[in-house]
Design an enzyme around this catalytic site. Sequence first.
Site, PDB file in Angstrom:
ATOM      1  CG  HIS A   1      32.696  -8.058   7.716  1.00 12.56           C
ATOM      2  ND1 HIS A   1      33.606  -9.003   8.135  1.00 12.56           N
ATOM      3  CD2 HIS A   1      32.172  -8.550   6.564  1.00 12.56           C
ATOM      4  CE1 HIS A   1      33.640 -10.017   7.275  1.00 12.56           C
ATOM      5  NE2 HIS A   1      32.779  -9.761   6.309  1.00 12.56           N
TER       6      HIS A   1
ATOM      7  CG  ASN B   1      33.399  -8.360   1.803  1.00 10.30           C
ATOM      8  OD1 ASN B   1      33.720  -7.232   1.449  1.00 10.30           O
ATOM      9  ND2 ASN B   1      34.009  -8.992   2.790  1.00 10.30           N
TER      10      ASN B   1
ATOM     11  NE  ARG C   1      33.787 -10.333  21.321  1.00 10.92           N
ATOM     12  CZ  ARG C   1      33.562  -9.018  21.317  1.00 10.92           C
ATOM     13  NH1 ARG C   1      33.937  -8.293  20.288  1.00 10.92           N
ATOM     14  NH2 ARG C   1      32.972  -8.420  22.348  1.00 10.92           N
ATOM     15  CG  ASP C   2      35.539 -12.616  11.298  1.00  8.23           C
ATOM     16  OD1 ASP C   2      34.822 -12.268  10.340  1.00  8.23           O
ATOM     17  OD2 ASP C   2      36.496 -13.407  11.190  1.00  8.23           O
ATOM     18  CB  ILE C   3      36.531 -17.555  13.277  1.00 11.17           C
ATOM     19  CG1 ILE C   3      37.151 -18.714  14.032  1.00 11.17           C
ATOM     20  CG2 ILE C   3      36.897 -17.584  11.799  1.00 11.17           C
ATOM     21  CD1 ILE C   3      36.610 -20.072  13.629  1.00 11.17           C
TER      22      ILE C   3
ATOM     23  CG  HIS D   1      28.467 -11.818   6.567  1.00 13.53           C
ATOM     24  ND1 HIS D   1      28.280 -12.732   5.546  1.00 13.53           N
ATOM     25  CD2 HIS D   1      29.772 -11.446   6.498  1.00 13.53           C
ATOM     26  CE1 HIS D   1      29.419 -12.910   4.905  1.00 13.53           C
ATOM     27  NE2 HIS D   1      30.338 -12.126   5.451  1.00 13.53           N
TER      28      HIS D   1
ATOM     29  CB  VAL E   1      30.221 -16.999   4.879  1.00 13.88           C
ATOM     30  CG1 VAL E   1      29.006 -17.719   5.466  1.00 13.88           C
ATOM     31  CG2 VAL E   1      31.500 -17.503   5.533  1.00 13.88           C
TER      32      VAL E   1
HETATM   33  P1  DGP Z   1      33.193 -12.621   4.079  1.00 14.30           P
HETATM   34  O1  DGP Z   1      34.587 -12.768   3.565  1.00 14.30           O
HETATM   35  O2  DGP Z   1      32.678 -11.196   3.903  1.00 14.30           O
HETATM   36  O3  DGP Z   1      32.247 -13.665   3.520  1.00 14.30           O
HETATM   37  O4  DGP Z   1      33.286 -12.857   5.643  1.00 14.30           O
HETATM   38  C1  DGP Z   1      33.153 -14.104   6.238  1.00 14.30           C
HETATM   39  C2  DGP Z   1      33.756 -14.000   7.599  1.00 14.30           C
HETATM   40  O5  DGP Z   1      33.265 -15.085   8.361  1.00 14.30           O
HETATM   41  C3  DGP Z   1      35.275 -14.093   7.637  1.00 14.30           C
HETATM   42  O6  DGP Z   1      35.808 -12.853   8.127  1.00 14.30           O
HETATM   43  C4  DGP Z   1      35.579 -15.222   8.601  1.00 14.30           C
HETATM   44  C5  DGP Z   1      34.260 -15.473   9.282  1.00 14.30           C
HETATM   45  N1  DGP Z   1      34.000 -16.858   9.596  1.00 14.30           N
HETATM   46  C6  DGP Z   1      34.030 -17.917   8.727  1.00 14.30           C
HETATM   47  N2  DGP Z   1      33.733 -19.040   9.377  1.00 14.30           N
HETATM   48  C7  DGP Z   1      33.473 -18.693  10.669  1.00 14.30           C
HETATM   49  C8  DGP Z   1      33.101 -19.443  11.820  1.00 14.30           C
HETATM   50  O7  DGP Z   1      32.927 -20.671  11.812  1.00 14.30           O
HETATM   51  N3  DGP Z   1      32.948 -18.744  12.983  1.00 14.30           N
HETATM   52  C9  DGP Z   1      33.129 -17.385  13.044  1.00 14.30           C
HETATM   53  N4  DGP Z   1      32.939 -16.794  14.239  1.00 14.30           N
HETATM   54  N5  DGP Z   1      33.475 -16.651  11.965  1.00 14.30           N
HETATM   55  C10 DGP Z   1      33.647 -17.314  10.800  1.00 14.30           C
END
Ligand code: DGP
Length: 114
Positions: free
Chosen positions: A102, A87, A29-31, A100, A96
């Site tokens: 979403h 992205n 799950r996204d943070i 990945h 990041v």
């Molecule tokens: P993007 O902007 O497409 O690179 O998406 C990166 C996503 O990663 C962003 O929605 C927040 C998520 N994210 C960043 N750090 C962490 C983390 O440490 N844990 C989790 N679960 N999600 C993270």
Amino acid sequence: MTDCIFCKIISGDIPSTNVYKDGQTTAFRDINPAAPTHILIVPNKHIDSVNVLGSDDESLIGHLFTVAKQLAAQEGIADGGYRLIVNTGEGAGQTVPHIHLHLLGGAPMKHSMG
Ligand code: DGP
């Protein structure tokens, strides 16, 4: 890659709420969720972005979509509709640098590309 946050999540060095794992991919799950369901589907192999994909990555990338389909059904959003986003690069909002997918759903979404 040692300084990659998603590599550390995949290895378990950084905690995350995992919803799926197999030999090729990890989903968690996204943070900072942008929808009721917001899951990141990530290859276990470090790949910076779509820009550096090789032809030998094609089955791996296809697998991410198969996992997305399974998770959409598991989350109960398959029929209502969901969005899959990749992205690529800073200008597109990639924060990041580990490729990945979403998976977003669970609420109505406007048709917007920006
Ligand atoms: P993007 O902007 O497409 O690179 O998406 C990166 C996503 O990663 C962003 O929605 C927040 C998520 N994210 C960043 N750090 C962490 C983390 O440490 N844990 C989790 N679960 N999600 C993270």
